[in-house]
Design an enzyme around this catalytic site. Sequence first.
Site, PDB file in Angstrom:
ATOM      1  N   GLY A 193      45.888   5.353 -69.026  1.00 44.46           N
ATOM      2  CA  GLY A 193      44.932   6.188 -68.301  1.00 44.46           C
ATOM      3  C   GLY A 193      45.209   7.680 -68.319  1.00 44.46           C
ATOM      4  O   GLY A 193      44.827   8.388 -67.386  1.00 44.46           O
ATOM      5  N   THR A 194      45.823   8.191 -69.407  1.00 43.18           N
ATOM      6  CA  THR A 194      46.037   9.648 -69.432  1.00 43.18           C
ATOM      7  C   THR A 194      44.710  10.401 -69.557  1.00 43.18           C
ATOM      8  O   THR A 194      44.576  11.512 -69.037  1.00 43.18           O
ATOM      9  CB  THR A 194      46.994  10.081 -70.556  1.00 43.18           C
ATOM     10  OG1 THR A 194      46.407   9.779 -71.818  1.00 43.18           O
ATOM     11  CG2 THR A 194      48.348   9.412 -70.427  1.00 43.18           C
ATOM     12  N   ASN A 195      43.748   9.818 -70.244  1.00 41.99           N
ATOM     13  CA  ASN A 195      42.431  10.480 -70.318  1.00 41.99           C
ATOM     14  C   ASN A 195      41.725  10.437 -68.973  1.00 41.99           C
ATOM     15  O   ASN A 195      41.031  11.389 -68.599  1.00 41.99           O
ATOM     16  CB  ASN A 195      41.571   9.841 -71.409  1.00 41.99           C
ATOM     17  CG  ASN A 195      41.934  10.375 -72.781  1.00 41.99           C
ATOM     18  OD1 ASN A 195      41.650  11.524 -73.094  1.00 41.99           O
ATOM     19  ND2 ASN A 195      42.594   9.549 -73.581  1.00 41.99           N
ATOM     20  N   MET A 200      39.496  -0.610 -74.247  1.00 40.95           N
ATOM     21  CA  MET A 200      39.778  -1.301 -75.509  1.00 40.95           C
ATOM     22  C   MET A 200      38.948  -2.563 -75.708  1.00 40.95           C
ATOM     23  O   MET A 200      39.312  -3.409 -76.514  1.00 40.95           O
ATOM     24  CB  MET A 200      41.270  -1.652 -75.577  1.00 40.95           C
ATOM     25  CG  MET A 200      42.181  -0.471 -75.440  1.00 40.95           C
ATOM     26  SD  MET A 200      41.882   0.783 -76.708  1.00 40.95           S
ATOM     27  CE  MET A 200      43.287   1.845 -76.448  1.00 40.95           C
ATOM     28  N   LEU A 206      31.716  -3.912 -75.699  1.00 39.64           N
ATOM     29  CA  LEU A 206      30.579  -4.335 -74.883  1.00 39.64           C
ATOM     30  C   LEU A 206      29.392  -4.541 -75.820  1.00 39.64           C
ATOM     31  O   LEU A 206      29.319  -3.914 -76.874  1.00 39.64           O
ATOM     32  CB  LEU A 206      30.248  -3.264 -73.838  1.00 39.64           C
ATOM     33  CG  LEU A 206      31.363  -2.966 -72.832  1.00 39.64           C
ATOM     34  CD1 LEU A 206      31.008  -1.761 -71.979  1.00 39.64           C
ATOM     35  CD2 LEU A 206      31.638  -4.178 -71.947  1.00 39.64           C
ATOM     36  N   ASN A 239      32.413   7.869 -75.247  1.00 35.61           N
ATOM     37  CA  ASN A 239      33.712   7.302 -75.603  1.00 35.61           C
ATOM     38  C   ASN A 239      34.558   8.393 -76.245  1.00 35.61           C
ATOM     39  O   ASN A 239      34.037   9.257 -76.946  1.00 35.61           O
ATOM     40  CB  ASN A 239      33.492   6.167 -76.621  1.00 35.61           C
ATOM     41  CG  ASN A 239      34.795   5.576 -77.131  1.00 35.61           C
ATOM     42  OD1 ASN A 239      35.696   5.235 -76.349  1.00 35.61           O
ATOM     43  ND2 ASN A 239      34.931   5.458 -78.443  1.00 35.61           N
ATOM     44  N   HIS A 281      37.534   8.880 -78.997  1.00 32.89           N
ATOM     45  CA  HIS A 281      38.194   8.162 -80.092  1.00 32.89           C
ATOM     46  C   HIS A 281      39.261   9.080 -80.689  1.00 32.89           C
ATOM     47  O   HIS A 281      38.984  10.259 -80.953  1.00 32.89           O
ATOM     48  CB  HIS A 281      37.158   7.771 -81.160  1.00 32.89           C
ATOM     49  CG  HIS A 281      37.772   6.997 -82.275  1.00 32.89           C
ATOM     50  ND1 HIS A 281      38.109   5.663 -82.149  1.00 32.89           N
ATOM     51  CD2 HIS A 281      38.172   7.379 -83.515  1.00 32.89           C
ATOM     52  CE1 HIS A 281      38.668   5.252 -83.278  1.00 32.89           C
ATOM     53  NE2 HIS A 281      38.720   6.267 -84.116  1.00 32.89           N
TER      54      HIS A 281
HETATM   55  C1  GAR Z   1      43.611   7.215 -76.331  1.00 33.65           C
HETATM   56  O1  GAR Z   1      44.250   7.790 -77.434  1.00 33.65           O
HETATM   57  C2  GAR Z   1      42.165   6.898 -76.664  1.00 33.65           C
HETATM   58  O2  GAR Z   1      41.551   7.846 -77.482  1.00 33.65           O
HETATM   59  C3  GAR Z   1      42.320   5.602 -77.391  1.00 33.65           C
HETATM   60  O3  GAR Z   1      43.334   4.911 -76.701  1.00 33.65           O
HETATM   61  C4  GAR Z   1      44.196   5.833 -76.029  1.00 33.65           C
HETATM   62  C5  GAR Z   1      44.182   5.505 -74.567  1.00 33.65           C
HETATM   63  O4  GAR Z   1      45.088   6.300 -73.845  1.00 33.65           O
HETATM   64  N1  GAR Z   1      41.083   4.886 -77.424  1.00 33.65           N
HETATM   65  C6  GAR Z   1      40.711   4.128 -78.438  1.00 33.65           C
HETATM   66  O5  GAR Z   1      41.395   3.917 -79.411  1.00 33.65           O
HETATM   67  C7  GAR Z   1      39.340   3.483 -78.258  1.00 33.65           C
HETATM   68  N2  GAR Z   1      38.837   3.029 -79.527  1.00 33.65           N
HETATM   69  P1  GAR Z   1      44.976   6.506 -72.273  1.00 33.65           P
HETATM   70  O6  GAR Z   1      44.856   5.128 -71.623  1.00 33.65           O
HETATM   71  O7  GAR Z   1      46.278   7.157 -71.922  1.00 33.65           O
HETATM   72  O8  GAR Z   1      43.795   7.389 -71.989  1.00 33.65           O
END
Ligand code: GAR
Length: 212
Positions: A16-18, A95, A98, A112, A114
Amino acid sequence: MADNTKNIIVLVSGGGTNLQALIDAQARGELGGGRITCVISSKAGVYALERAKNAGIAARVIARKDYPDTAAYSAAMLDAFRAERADLIVQAGFMTILDETICKAYPNQMINVHPALIPSFCGKGYYGLHVHEAALKKGVKVTGATVHFVTEVCDGGPIILQKAVAVEQDDTPETLQKRVMEQAEWHILPEAVRLFCEDRLTVENNIVKIRP
Ligand code: GAR
């Protein structure tokens, strides 16, 4: 007076850093008046749920493993989005796939992030660290991140923002992932949410236009 605040739902599956970048941007008043009203995780016990709790944001788990297929899972998610009166749904490290019922119910209202410059290293199987492994295997010198609207084509929806990041000779998938997050994802995701909440995004023929 009518309340024009947009309700933002954030979907997560891991660290969940984003999500944290969005919470921090909201605290700084940088989400264009949008408000994160709910966090939904596809998995129990992930750290993203702690981040929501620490920020005082309602969180729930709708676990993919509790549903027999994508259709049943998507139907449960749709119920939740409606109950939460979602205006914008943000997939922030979500991840789970849907189905198209969600894209149809929320056209150009789901985004989203990516971790690559789409159309490179995207689509089925390209998620998380796998994306950076593929970029290093190909030997690209520049990678980055993309924020896009979600359509029924995996990672194929209209592109809102992109930011490039240099690949270093001694990068591992982990160091590259960290740099792409720090230099790109944590900036362009809150920025795209802000533009959406300020009603500055329009889509014409699959191309996103940003009103200045
Ligand atoms: C992030 O790098 C995000 O872009 C990627 O997973 C990571 C999640 O990090 N998402 C994907 O690959 C989706 N196809 P987070 O949980 O720390 O935000």
